[in-house]
Scaffold this motif. Structure first.
Motif, PDB file in Angstrom:
ATOM      1  N   LYS A 114      46.032  -0.619  33.149  1.00 47.19           N
ATOM      2  CA  LYS A 114      44.747  -1.104  33.661  1.00 47.19           C
ATOM      3  C   LYS A 114      44.085  -0.049  34.531  1.00 47.19           C
ATOM      4  O   LYS A 114      42.881   0.199  34.411  1.00 47.19           O
ATOM      5  CB  LYS A 114      44.934  -2.375  34.500  1.00 47.19           C
ATOM      6  N   ASP A 115      44.873   0.556  35.413  1.00 46.96           N
ATOM      7  CA  ASP A 115      44.318   1.596  36.296  1.00 46.96           C
ATOM      8  C   ASP A 115      43.782   2.773  35.501  1.00 46.96           C
ATOM      9  O   ASP A 115      42.683   3.270  35.777  1.00 46.96           O
ATOM     10  CB  ASP A 115      45.377   2.079  37.297  1.00 46.96           C
ATOM     11  N   LEU A 116      44.529   3.211  34.507  1.00 46.68           N
ATOM     12  CA  LEU A 116      44.064   4.321  33.669  1.00 46.68           C
ATOM     13  C   LEU A 116      42.795   3.952  32.919  1.00 46.68           C
ATOM     14  O   LEU A 116      41.855   4.743  32.833  1.00 46.68           O
ATOM     15  CB  LEU A 116      45.160   4.729  32.673  1.00 46.68           C
ATOM     16  N   TRP A 117      42.759   2.740  32.383  1.00 47.70           N
ATOM     17  CA  TRP A 117      41.580   2.308  31.643  1.00 47.70           C
ATOM     18  C   TRP A 117      40.361   2.210  32.556  1.00 47.70           C
ATOM     19  O   TRP A 117      39.274   2.626  32.178  1.00 47.70           O
ATOM     20  CB  TRP A 117      41.829   0.958  30.967  1.00 47.70           C
ATOM     21  N   ARG A 118      40.545   1.693  33.748  1.00 44.35           N
ATOM     22  CA  ARG A 118      39.412   1.586  34.689  1.00 44.35           C
ATOM     23  C   ARG A 118      38.880   2.964  35.066  1.00 44.35           C
ATOM     24  O   ARG A 118      37.670   3.157  35.174  1.00 44.35           O
ATOM     25  CB  ARG A 118      39.825   0.791  35.919  1.00 44.35           C
ATOM     26  N   ARG A 119      39.778   3.896  35.264  1.00 42.25           N
ATOM     27  CA  ARG A 119      39.318   5.265  35.566  1.00 42.25           C
ATOM     28  C   ARG A 119      38.554   5.844  34.380  1.00 42.25           C
ATOM     29  O   ARG A 119      37.509   6.479  34.549  1.00 42.25           O
ATOM     30  CB  ARG A 119      40.490   6.167  35.943  1.00 42.25           C
ATOM     31  N   TYR A 120      39.082   5.620  33.188  1.00 42.97           N
ATOM     32  CA  TYR A 120      38.394   6.082  31.983  1.00 42.97           C
ATOM     33  C   TYR A 120      37.010   5.438  31.894  1.00 42.97           C
ATOM     34  O   TYR A 120      36.015   6.101  31.632  1.00 42.97           O
ATOM     35  CB  TYR A 120      39.211   5.752  30.728  1.00 42.97           C
ATOM     36  N   ARG A 121      36.934   4.136  32.098  1.00 43.83           N
ATOM     37  CA  ARG A 121      35.663   3.418  31.994  1.00 43.83           C
ATOM     38  C   ARG A 121      34.646   3.955  33.008  1.00 43.83           C
ATOM     39  O   ARG A 121      33.482   4.172  32.660  1.00 43.83           O
ATOM     40  CB  ARG A 121      35.876   1.922  32.208  1.00 43.83           C
ATOM     41  N   MET A 122      35.084   4.188  34.220  1.00 42.75           N
ATOM     42  CA  MET A 122      34.163   4.720  35.230  1.00 42.75           C
ATOM     43  C   MET A 122      33.657   6.108  34.833  1.00 42.75           C
ATOM     44  O   MET A 122      32.473   6.413  34.991  1.00 42.75           O
ATOM     45  CB  MET A 122      34.834   4.775  36.604  1.00 42.75           C
ATOM     46  N   GLN A 123      34.538   6.942  34.313  1.00 39.16           N
ATOM     47  CA  GLN A 123      34.119   8.272  33.867  1.00 39.16           C
ATOM     48  C   GLN A 123      33.165   8.178  32.678  1.00 39.16           C
ATOM     49  O   GLN A 123      32.203   8.931  32.580  1.00 39.16           O
ATOM     50  CB  GLN A 123      35.336   9.127  33.516  1.00 39.16           C
ATOM     51  N   GLU A 124      33.429   7.254  31.767  1.00 37.41           N
ATOM     52  CA  GLU A 124      32.563   7.071  30.603  1.00 37.41           C
ATOM     53  C   GLU A 124      31.180   6.579  31.031  1.00 37.41           C
ATOM     54  O   GLU A 124      30.162   7.055  30.526  1.00 37.41           O
ATOM     55  CB  GLU A 124      33.197   6.090  29.614  1.00 37.41           C
ATOM     56  N   VAL A 125      31.146   5.638  31.959  1.00 33.61           N
ATOM     57  CA  VAL A 125      29.866   5.141  32.467  1.00 33.61           C
ATOM     58  C   VAL A 125      29.095   6.266  33.138  1.00 33.61           C
ATOM     59  O   VAL A 125      27.893   6.437  32.915  1.00 33.61           O
ATOM     60  CB  VAL A 125      30.085   3.958  33.442  1.00 33.61           C
ATOM     61  N   LYS A 126      29.777   7.060  33.947  1.00 36.84           N
ATOM     62  CA  LYS A 126      29.114   8.182  34.609  1.00 36.84           C
ATOM     63  C   LYS A 126      28.586   9.180  33.577  1.00 36.84           C
ATOM     64  O   LYS A 126      27.454   9.651  33.676  1.00 36.84           O
ATOM     65  CB  LYS A 126      30.073   8.889  35.566  1.00 36.84           C
ATOM     66  N   PHE A 127      29.400   9.482  32.572  1.00 34.88           N
ATOM     67  CA  PHE A 127      28.995  10.400  31.512  1.00 34.88           C
ATOM     68  C   PHE A 127      27.735   9.899  30.812  1.00 34.88           C
ATOM     69  O   PHE A 127      26.771  10.633  30.632  1.00 34.88           O
ATOM     70  CB  PHE A 127      30.151  10.561  30.513  1.00 34.88           C
ATOM     71  N   ARG A 128      27.748   8.612  30.424  1.00 33.94           N
ATOM     72  CA  ARG A 128      26.586   8.034  29.737  1.00 33.94           C
ATOM     73  C   ARG A 128      25.372   7.977  30.659  1.00 33.94           C
ATOM     74  O   ARG A 128      24.235   8.212  30.229  1.00 33.94           O
ATOM     75  CB  ARG A 128      26.892   6.628  29.235  1.00 33.94           C
ATOM     76  N   ASN A 129      25.595   7.670  31.908  1.00 31.72           N
ATOM     77  CA  ASN A 129      24.509   7.588  32.885  1.00 31.72           C
ATOM     78  C   ASN A 129      23.842   8.933  33.092  1.00 31.72           C
ATOM     79  O   ASN A 129      22.612   9.012  33.269  1.00 31.72           O
ATOM     80  CB  ASN A 129      25.048   7.054  34.216  1.00 31.72           C
ATOM     81  N   ASP A 130      24.614   9.996  33.037  1.00 32.07           N
ATOM     82  CA  ASP A 130      24.050  11.342  33.262  1.00 32.07           C
ATOM     83  C   ASP A 130      23.011  11.733  32.213  1.00 32.07           C
ATOM     84  O   ASP A 130      22.169  12.571  32.476  1.00 32.07           O
ATOM     85  CB  ASP A 130      25.179  12.375  33.316  1.00 32.07           C
ATOM     86  N   PHE A 131      23.068  11.095  31.042  1.00 31.00           N
ATOM     87  CA  PHE A 131      22.053  11.376  30.026  1.00 31.00           C
ATOM     88  C   PHE A 131      20.659  10.948  30.493  1.00 31.00           C
ATOM     89  O   PHE A 131      19.651  11.444  30.002  1.00 31.00           O
ATOM     90  CB  PHE A 131      22.376  10.658  28.701  1.00 31.00           C
ATOM     91  N   PHE A 132      20.628   9.990  31.410  1.00 25.20           N
ATOM     92  CA  PHE A 132      19.356   9.428  31.855  1.00 25.20           C
ATOM     93  C   PHE A 132      19.023   9.814  33.295  1.00 25.20           C
ATOM     94  O   PHE A 132      18.113   9.223  33.888  1.00 25.20           O
ATOM     95  CB  PHE A 132      19.379   7.907  31.702  1.00 25.20           C
ATOM     96  N   ALA A 133      19.728  10.771  33.836  1.00 22.87           N
ATOM     97  CA  ALA A 133      19.449  11.208  35.212  1.00 22.87           C
ATOM     98  C   ALA A 133      18.013  11.711  35.297  1.00 22.87           C
ATOM     99  O   ALA A 133      17.549  12.473  34.461  1.00 22.87           O
ATOM    100  CB  ALA A 133      20.428  12.310  35.612  1.00 22.87           C
ATOM    101  N   GLY A 134      17.305  11.215  36.270  1.00 18.09           N
ATOM    102  CA  GLY A 134      15.927  11.640  36.457  1.00 18.09           C
ATOM    103  C   GLY A 134      14.939  10.899  35.581  1.00 18.09           C
ATOM    104  O   GLY A 134      13.751  11.188  35.583  1.00 18.09           O
TER     105      GLY A 134
END
Length: 108
Positions: free
Chosen positions: A86-106
């Motif tokens: 669960k901990d590994l998956w949550r870390r992965y999910r947070m990194q994936e969300v950040k990665f996807r979010n960076d496409f829309f920065a600004g």
């Protein structure tokens, strides 16, 4: 990777055996209907952000419910491995969300 796969398989297996109150058919769940309507009716970026946050919280609560069901069926060793997954998956999910979010920065 093996831990992630183990976690994913456990979640999927539990999902197939959920009781009716845990099933999330959009047409039979008034809260999910409300959240979907709020997201569909959003007219501003702020409205979309709030609706998306509420939708994420809804699914996080559903996931926590499934995790609790799974944890109730595990012995001590399995519970430890499940918690690590669960901990590994949550870390992965947070990194994936950040990665996807960076496409829309600004903005778009």
């Amino acid at each position: 990777m093996t831990r992630f796969c183990t976690f994913l398989l456990l979640v999927l297996a539990a999902g197939c055996q959920l009781t009716p109150e845990h099933k999330t058919d959009k047409t039979s769940n008034p809260e999910l209907q409300r959240l979907c309507a709020a997201l569909n009716d959003a007219t501003s970026q702020t409205d979309m952000n709030i609706a998306s946050k509420n939708m994420a919280e809804f699914w996080d609560a559903k996931l926590a419910s499934v995790e609790k069901q799974i944890e109730g069926k595990l012995d001590e060793q399995e519970l430890k491995r499940f918690s690590e997954s669960k901990d590994l998956w949550r870390r992965y999910r947070m990194q994936e969300v950040k990665f996807r979010n960076d496409f829309f920065a600004g903005g778009c």
